[in-house]
Design an enzyme around this catalytic site. Structure first.
Site, PDB file in Angstrom:
ATOM      1  N   ASP A 165      39.379  28.123  36.306  1.00  0.00           N
ATOM      2  CA  ASP A 165      39.554  29.087  35.244  1.00  0.00           C
ATOM      3  C   ASP A 165      38.287  29.940  35.228  1.00  0.00           C
ATOM      4  OD1 ASP A 165      41.133  28.883  31.988  1.00  0.00           O
ATOM      5  OD2 ASP A 165      40.432  30.578  33.157  1.00  0.00           O
TER       6      ASP A 165
HETATM    7  C1  GLC Z   1      41.084  33.135  30.998  1.00  0.00           C
HETATM    8  C2  GLC Z   1      42.173  32.126  30.726  1.00  0.00           C
HETATM    9  C3  GLC Z   1      43.123  31.961  31.870  1.00  0.00           C
HETATM   10  C4  GLC Z   1      43.295  33.292  32.574  1.00  0.00           C
HETATM   11  C5  GLC Z   1      41.980  33.623  33.228  1.00  0.00           C
HETATM   12  C6  GLC Z   1      42.025  34.994  33.909  1.00  0.00           C
HETATM   13  O1  GLC Z   1      39.867  32.674  30.509  1.00  0.00           O
HETATM   14  O2  GLC Z   1      41.755  30.837  30.319  1.00  0.00           O
HETATM   15  O3  GLC Z   1      44.344  31.457  31.337  1.00  0.00           O
HETATM   16  O4  GLC Z   1      44.310  33.209  33.546  1.00  0.00           O
HETATM   17  O5  GLC Z   1      40.890  33.584  32.318  1.00  0.00           O
HETATM   18  O6  GLC Z   1      42.245  35.977  32.971  1.00  0.00           O
END
Ligand code: GLC
Length: 742
Positions: A280
């Site tokens: 993430d």
């Molecule tokens: C965010 C979210 C994740 C998302 C990623 C890219 O922090 O936790 O669900 O896909 O970053 O945007």
């Protein structure tokens, strides 16, 4: 005929095998040409400099890094032109390895559908698959290769803002929805220009953060993990999901990003997952803050050894992996495995054959202007609306009503109807593209009906200056519709709330309008279950409208005026107060069960609050009524090698055609571990005309009786089972029983 089917199946299978072998060969050939720096480059993903969905690391020279082959992927790159710009630079690199572009296409791209929790309330798997299909078609036309969806975290705590993004509290329903969404996004398979790679997230148990506080710790037994939180991810693997995204939270003391138990033992080992895992946003580097590693180098070491293939935005891999390999701490085989997984997907998408395959301006234009997409959005939105209450059948609003007052802070809003995780496309004028609730009702009312408006108050804050005008407008009407709720950005990522009451003075506004004596319909817009006891107890008709997308106004009008009969059912339990959380329907009985709201002494009851929820999982009313009767089981005793069938009759005894979600719950009365008081094990959404009846059948097979025992063995145990057929988890209409024999 059978021979033909077998031949076709054999042909397809051989074709798939041949394609895989072909790609495997191409991957190996490319891998053998790559330097260590180029291999590590594939494991990095950076955000574009525009929209950011996390804290951006300013490091300027993205283009230089791409040109040197030091970047494998980007996210939040909006539009075909922008994608083409970056791909052009990648084509200048030594090996011309194309970039892969990811985006959070969570509930639509241009056409926006209800937030996923709202769609889950439709219990219409076909509709959810279609919604994902349309989102993929538009996203792929817009240059997106890979969506970071579906989010399939089981959520039992409405204080957690990200419940809006998932499918609610139930593992069975959540697993089916995960499958539907993965299949919808991927359509006829990767390589098609209307299919995008998918991403099961967040692996795992992110929805169980302590206190419902986003990013917080999670601590649970392996049994709970396997029984409740892992199954939707296994369903996604079985549905062919392309990638996984690990999670921000630590689980039992280990950050998910650094957990080899999760990523290697379970995902790539037991489940034999062949896609790749992306972190993430920044979660590799965040293991320093977790106190799990001391610096970026150790973070890179921990993550790559644990099976995290791609580092989104933390730069830990970029800055440390080459050195870690050179000093012998990280085996090149780990790097090669991660690179293979990523390159495989790029070949599968056809990006090596045509890096600009998803950069077709005409296709983008056609996909963005397809009336079928708008029609589908409206239909799915109306199916997602839940009728919580409808005393005296105030709804649907009669065409003879002369004057309607439409009051509340949501009435004339536009973009808030999209909810969190909506995509912002620069070329779209959202005030023209979105049908506000006012527009929807205005377009629908009969010629002779007058529509009055007052905002009344803001969503939050304590200003009541608008009350007088709202009351005066209400007095002039025959019926009042109110649209209130939380602000669209009060749910979503980093939007946990300690108090989930309806914010501001909105409930007081409802009281003031109620005092006029006019009949009121209250619509609640939210990304989570909210607490609104006074409204729930005193207002005759209540609709839960979530955030419905760009067709919100039309969908709401369809329901208000009865063009569509509401059929939504809650995918999450609604607590009476925050103090009840966590509260979910499939709880254990305990040794002191509070069977009813009045059994207080020596039970699990609170002394200051009823035990039952305000609205139960699976609750949702219709403008018509359904009668259940005549339950039958084909076997009173069932061997674990057999199945038994439960059948019953459902009849529409009202005056409107309607859809009913009939729910099958089972209870295992005695187990080697305590078992829930009921578990959803099947459901069907049935349409019946007035006076029409149907015989519904559910087949109970052994796998519906299995659970994880203390040794984490997934098996059923002999004994007696209760069978419950319900219109909701707290509205059981028919009961039966059978005995399982091993
Ligand atoms: C965010 C979210 C994740 C998302 C990623 C890219 O922090 O936790 O669900 O896909 O970053 O945007």
């Amino acid at each position: 005929m059978k021979i033909n089917c077998l031949l076709l199946f054999a042909f397809i299978t051989l074709n798939v095998i041949a394609q895989k072998e072909n790609i495997d060969t191409r991957v190996e050939n490319l891998l053998n040409q790559m330097t260590l720096e180029e291999k590590v480059g594939q494991l990095n993903q950076y955000n574009d400099d525009g929209i950011a969905t996390g804290p951006v690391t300013p490091d300027g020279d993205k283009e230089g890094q791409i040109r040197r082959g030091e970047l494998g992927s980007m996210l939040n790159v909006i539009g075909v032109e922008r994608v083409r710009q970056f791909q052009d630079i990648a084509m200048q690199s030594r090996l011309r390895i194309p970039l892969i572009f990811g985006q959070d296409v969570i509930h639509g791209y241009k056409t926006t559908f209800p937030i996923p929790l709202g769609e889950a309330a439709s219990w219409d798997l076909k509709a959810m698959k279609l919604s994902a299909r349309i989102a993929a078609t538009e996203a792929a036309a817009g240059g997106v290769h890979w969506t970071f969806a579906p989010m399939i975290d089981i959520g039992r705590d409405p204080r957690w803002g990200r419940v809006m993004e998932g499918a609610g509290e139930d593992t069975y329903l959540g697993s089916l929805i995960a499958k539907a969404r993965v299949e919808g996004f991927m359509g006829n398979g990767l390589g098609n220009t209307d299919a995008v790679m998918t991403c099961a997230k967040h692996f795992v148990a992110y929805g169980a953060v302590e206190g419902g506080r986003d990013y917080n710790s999670v601590d649970m037994s392996d049994r709970m993990l396997w029984e409740t939180y892992l199954p939707p991810f296994k369903a996604a693997v079985d549905a062919g999901v392309s990638t996984f995204m690990n999670a921000f939270n630590d689980l039992n003391g280990i950050p998910a990003t650094g957990s080899s138990y999760l990523q290697r033992d379970i995902l790539k080992g037991k489940w034999n997952f062949e896609g790749f895992v992306v972190s993430d946003w920044g979660s590799v580097g965040q293991m320093i803050k977790h106190g799990y590693v001391k610096d970026g180098k150790e973070a890179a070491y921990a993550a790559i050894t644990a099976g995290c293939d791609m580092d989104m935005e933390s730069r830990s891999y970029k800055n440390n992996l080459v050195e870690l390999v050179k000093e012998g701490r990280v085996n090149i085989a780990l790097i090669d495995d991660a690179v293979r997984r990523i390159l495989y997907k790029k070949f599968e998408m056809g990006l090596f054959d045509d890096p600009y395959k998803f950069c077709d301006i005409q296709r983008e234009h056609d996909a963005f202007n397809n009336p079928e997409h708008t029609k589908a959005s409206r239909e799915i939105a109306s199916k997602s609306i839940v009728l919580l209450k409808n005393e005296n059948n105030l709804l649907p609003i009669s065409p003879d009503v002369k004057t309607i007052a439409f009051i509340g802070p949501m009435v004339k809003e536009y973009k808030p109807n999209l909810g969190f995780w909506a995509i912002e496309l620069p070329e779209v004028n959202y005030d023209k593209f979105i049908v506000s609730q006012w527009d929807g009702v205005q377009n629908r009312i009969s010629k002779g009906t007058k529509l009055l408006y007052a905002k009344g108050c803001d969503i939050d804050g304590d200003n009541k200056d608008g009350f007088a005008e709202a009351v005066s407008v209400a007095r002039q009407a025959d019926i009042v519709i109110m649209s209130i709720g939380e602000r669209w950005d009060m749910s979503g990522e980093a939007k946990s709330r300690s108090d989930i009451h309806i914010p501001g003075v909105q409930e007081e506004l409802v009281k003031a309008i109620q005092a006029t004596g006019k009949p009121i319909v209250v619509m609640i817009n939210a990304g989570r279950p909210l607490v609104f006891n006074w409204i729930a107890d005193n207002v005759p008709s209540i609709l839960y409208t979530w955030w419905l997308g760009n067709e919100a106004g039309n969908a709401i009008a369809d329901i208000l005026f009865g063009d569509v009969n509401p059929s939504g059912k809650l995918p999450m339990t609604f607590p009476r107060e925050v103090g009840q959380i966590p509260i979910y329907y499939n709880h254990f009985n305990t040794g002191h069960p509070a069977a009813t709201d009045s059994t207080l002494f020596y039970t699990t009851a609170y002394i200051d609050l009823k035990t039952s929820p305000k609205f139960a999982f699976g609750h949702g009313l219709s403008y018509t009524e359904f009668e259940y009767s005549d339950i039958k089981l084909s076997k009173g005793k069932m061997k674990n090698t057999e199945s038994t069938e439960v059948s019953f009759v459902i009849k529409n005894i009202g005056k409107y055609t309607g859809d009913e979600v009939v729910q099958l719950y089972l209870r295992d009365r005695v187990g080697s571990v305590v078992r829930p008081v009921k578990e959803l094990k099947d459901f069907k959404k049935i349409r019946l005309n007035p006076n029409e009846s149907k015989v519904i059948r559910f087949t109970i097979t052994n796998d519906k009786l299995c659970f994880y025992n203390q040794k984490l063995e997934y098996k059923s145990e002999p004994g007696e089972f209760d069978v419950m057929i319900g219109s909701a988890s707290d509205d059981i209409r028919l009961e039966g029983e059978f005995e399982l024999i091993h």
